[in-house]
Design a protein around this motif. Structure first.
Motif, PDB file in Angstrom:
ATOM      1  N   ILE A  93       0.835  -1.201   0.000  1.00 21.65           N
ATOM      2  CA  ILE A  93       0.000   0.000   0.000  1.00 21.65           C
ATOM      3  C   ILE A  93       0.867   1.247   0.000  1.00 21.65           C
ATOM      4  N   THR A  94       1.976   1.211   0.728  1.00 27.03           N
ATOM      5  CA  THR A  94       2.910   2.338   0.704  1.00 27.03           C
ATOM      6  C   THR A  94       3.446   2.559  -0.704  1.00 27.03           C
ATOM      7  N   LEU A  95       3.685   1.470  -1.425  1.00 23.41           N
ATOM      8  CA  LEU A  95       4.193   1.585  -2.795  1.00 23.41           C
ATOM      9  C   LEU A  95       3.177   2.254  -3.709  1.00 23.41           C
ATOM     10  N   VAL A  96       1.891   1.900  -3.589  1.00 23.76           N
ATOM     11  CA  VAL A  96       0.891   2.493  -4.478  1.00 23.76           C
ATOM     12  C   VAL A  96       0.571   3.932  -4.079  1.00 23.76           C
ATOM     13  N   GLU A  97       0.875   4.318  -2.835  1.00 26.27           N
ATOM     14  CA  GLU A  97       0.606   5.679  -2.394  1.00 26.27           C
ATOM     15  C   GLU A  97       1.729   6.651  -2.743  1.00 26.27           C
ATOM     16  N   THR A  98       2.877   6.126  -3.175  1.00 27.93           N
ATOM     17  CA  THR A  98       4.022   6.987  -3.435  1.00 27.93           C
ATOM     18  C   THR A  98       3.773   7.911  -4.623  1.00 27.93           C
ATOM     19  N   GLN A  99       4.476   9.030  -4.630  1.00 25.47           N
ATOM     20  CA  GLN A  99       4.420   9.967  -5.744  1.00 25.47           C
ATOM     21  C   GLN A  99       5.663   9.860  -6.627  1.00 25.47           C
ATOM     22  N   HIS A 100       6.575   8.965  -6.274  1.00 31.00           N
ATOM     23  CA  HIS A 100       7.796   8.781  -7.069  1.00 31.00           C
ATOM     24  C   HIS A 100       7.431   8.135  -8.402  1.00 31.00           C
ATOM     25  N   PRO A 101       7.848   8.727  -9.543  1.00 36.50           N
ATOM     26  CA  PRO A 101       7.409   8.224 -10.862  1.00 36.50           C
ATOM     27  C   PRO A 101       7.735   6.749 -11.087  1.00 36.50           C
ATOM     28  N   ARG A 102       8.964   6.345 -10.799  1.00 36.09           N
ATOM     29  CA  ARG A 102       9.335   4.959 -11.067  1.00 36.09           C
ATOM     30  C   ARG A 102       8.599   3.996 -10.145  1.00 36.09           C
ATOM     31  N   LYS A 103       8.458   4.367  -8.868  1.00 31.27           N
ATOM     32  CA  LYS A 103       7.760   3.497  -7.927  1.00 31.27           C
ATOM     33  C   LYS A 103       6.279   3.382  -8.275  1.00 31.27           C
ATOM     34  N   LEU A 106       6.164   0.667 -10.773  1.00 35.26           N
ATOM     35  CA  LEU A 106       6.293  -0.639 -10.124  1.00 35.26           C
ATOM     36  C   LEU A 106       4.984  -1.034  -9.448  1.00 35.26           C
ATOM     37  N   ALA A 107       4.300  -0.051  -8.865  1.00 39.49           N
ATOM     38  CA  ALA A 107       3.022  -0.321  -8.214  1.00 39.49           C
ATOM     39  C   ALA A 107       2.000  -0.839  -9.212  1.00 39.49           C
ATOM     40  N   GLN A 108       2.006  -0.295 -10.427  1.00 41.48           N
ATOM     41  CA  GLN A 108       1.072  -0.764 -11.444  1.00 41.48           C
ATOM     42  C   GLN A 108       1.356  -2.201 -11.856  1.00 41.48           C
ATOM     43  N   VAL A 109       2.636  -2.562 -11.911  1.00 40.96           N
ATOM     44  CA  VAL A 109       2.986  -3.953 -12.227  1.00 40.96           C
ATOM     45  C   VAL A 109       2.475  -4.885 -11.136  1.00 40.96           C
ATOM     46  N   LEU A 110       2.677  -4.483  -9.876  1.00 40.50           N
ATOM     47  CA  LEU A 110       2.200  -5.298  -8.751  1.00 40.50           C
ATOM     48  C   LEU A 110       0.684  -5.420  -8.770  1.00 40.50           C
ATOM     49  N   LEU A 111       0.002  -4.317  -9.030  1.00 39.54           N
ATOM     50  CA  LEU A 111      -1.459  -4.340  -9.073  1.00 39.54           C
ATOM     51  C   LEU A 111      -1.964  -5.263 -10.171  1.00 39.54           C
ATOM     52  N   ASN A 213      -8.731   2.909  -4.157  1.00 37.25           N
ATOM     53  CA  ASN A 213      -9.138   1.773  -4.983  1.00 37.25           C
ATOM     54  C   ASN A 213      -8.048   0.718  -5.067  1.00 37.25           C
ATOM     55  N   GLU A 214      -6.801   1.187  -5.261  1.00 36.78           N
ATOM     56  CA  GLU A 214      -5.681   0.256  -5.334  1.00 36.78           C
ATOM     57  C   GLU A 214      -5.485  -0.471  -4.012  1.00 36.78           C
ATOM     58  N   ALA A 215      -5.645   0.262  -2.907  1.00 38.93           N
ATOM     59  CA  ALA A 215      -5.492  -0.355  -1.592  1.00 38.93           C
ATOM     60  C   ALA A 215      -6.549  -1.432  -1.362  1.00 38.93           C
ATOM     61  N   CYS A 219      -5.802  -5.350  -0.481  1.00 38.95           N
ATOM     62  CA  CYS A 219      -6.372  -6.009   0.700  1.00 38.95           C
ATOM     63  C   CYS A 219      -7.096  -7.300   0.311  1.00 38.95           C
ATOM     64  N   GLU A 220      -7.817  -7.251  -0.792  1.00 37.67           N
ATOM     65  CA  GLU A 220      -8.506  -8.459  -1.249  1.00 37.67           C
ATOM     66  C   GLU A 220      -7.505  -9.519  -1.684  1.00 37.67           C
TER      67      GLU A 220
END
Length: 410
Positions: A93-103, A106-111, A213-215, A219-220
């Motif tokens: 969740i911390t990864l999807v909340e970040t504002q860092h462009p590269r992270k 990465l969050a989109q890949v994980l999602l 939404n991502e979070a 969680c699911e």
């Protein structure tokens, strides 16, 4: 400034290529059919993608150009997430909340990996969602956090896994957030079958963060079958949470106003269940009166669903009275929605709303970062501030600068 003025430019592939500049955007651009094909073809988009042999799950890692450390990080998070590790869920969740462009990429890949995993599970479940998403809102002082702890402890006692996404308002002055909801859920926070995650709004209207939404998806993916989203009570802007949950519950204190106030509030129109809290002691009589008045108010509103009539119940978080009956009504709502197909249709609509909200956010950000816009913006802002030109004219000039500059590019 709204996004409607920018959408005509996005319908032209030459402009879209300049808007989507990240590796994630380039991946989508080069691994999907041309935009005009998707716009004018009668064939569904997913068929077009399949015809090109696109397999997002298998090609995503290589297309994103992930480095070995990034691949190890994503694999660790994904494996920990689907095995139900709370630490991996919190880090994801911390990864999807970040504002860092590269992270963010990465969050989109994980999602995408988690979504594919959840899709497979739902297919094995007959196409029905495994988790129940509930949005909870109400004015300050309605007892939302206390109510969630009581309900959450009851559900974990019944064998459910409960996640709570509590959103706190951020200060417009300092940008900080108190994040105090977790301190009111001391027992639930220590429950190993529960996960409580406070998040700041960071200026987002609607009482939810842009990544809520991502979070929920994460969680699911971690195996939580009940997802509770506690949102900031900000009046009619609270419609945002109704676009990401299966059931929207409105909590009101016994002094929440009469039935006319309920209708004027507007938010009652999207409520699937109205809960009158603090129905104990000296407040029991006012709570009964408010329950009757809101029941009358709901009869004047148009039904949202053919399979469910909104109910008004009263509960006491202090004594626990009415909580089991409340959960029975929530289960009845979910069963009715699954049987009629309303819940599945609601989620499909929410996915489309989610997509367009992200498009709007990113288009406006790219518009603001466009060289022609950034060059003209200070002068136009100064003229608007001095009253030399109207805000509408300034917006038209900026849109013209954006479109003219974009059309000159190859």
């Amino acid at each position: 400034m709204g996004v409607s003025g920018l959408l005509p430019f996005l319908q032209r592939p030459s402009h879209l290529r300049h808007v989507i500049t990240t590796p994630w955007g380039r991946y989508l651009l080069h691994h999907s059919p041309p935009l005009d094909t998707l716009t004018h073809s009668r064939r569904p988009i997913h068929n077009s993608l399949n015809a090109r042999g696109m397999c997002v799950e298998s090609n995503l890692d290589s297309a994103m150009g992930l480095s070995p450390p990034e691949q190890r990080l994503l694999n660790k998070l994904y494996e920990g997430l689907i095995s139900g590790q709370r630490a991996s869920l919190a880090e994801s969740i911390t990864l999807v909340e970040t504002q860092h462009p590269r992270k963010k990429e990465l969050a989109q890949v994980l999602l995408q990996k988690v979504l594919a995993y959840r899709k497979k599970q739902e297919k094995e479940n007959g196409g029905k969602p495994l988790a129940f998403r509930v949005g909870l809102s109400g004015p300050p002082g309605a007892g939302k956090s206390t109510f969630i702890e009581v309900v959450g402890k009851m559900l974990t006692g019944q064998g459910h896994k409960v996640s709570v996404l509590a959103v706190d308002p951020s200060s417009c002055t300092t940008g900080g957030s108190l994040m105090g909801d977790k301190t009111r859920m001391t027992e639930l926070s220590r429950d190993m079958s529960a996960f409580v995650r406070p998040s700041p709004t960071s200026g987002t209207l609607g009482g939810v963060t842009r990544t809520t939404n991502e979070a929920i998806v994460l969680c699911e993916g971690a195996g939580y079958d009940i997802v509770l989203v506690e949102t900031v009570g900000v009046g009619q802007s609270e419609f945002a949470v109704a676009d990401m949950v299966d059931m929207f519950v409105l909590l009101i204190p016994p002094a929440g106003g009469d039935e006319l106030q309920g209708i004027k509030r507007g938010i009652i129109e999207v409520a699937d269940l109205v809960v009158v809290t603090k129905a104990d002691g000296d407040l029991l009589v006012p709570a009964r009166r408010i329950q009757a008045e809101y029941t009358s108010a709901l009869k004047l509103l148009r039904k949202k669903s053919k399979s469910w009539n909104p109910k008004v119940v009263r509960v006491s978080s202090q004594t626990g009275e009415g909580v089991p009956e409340l959960w029975s009504k929530m289960e009845a709502f979910r069963s009715a929605g699954l049987s009629s197909g309303d819940l599945q249709a609601r989620r499909r609509t929410q996915h489309r709303v989610w997509m367009w909200s992200l498009i709007q956010e990113n288009v406006i950000r790219h518009f603001q970062e466009h060289p022609a816009v950034r060059g003209a913006l200070p002068q136009l802002e100064d003229q608007v501030t001095r009253g030399a030109i109207s805000p509408g004219l300034a917006a038209d000039l900026l849109l013209k600068a954006f479109s003219s500059s974009s059309s000159l590019r190859p």
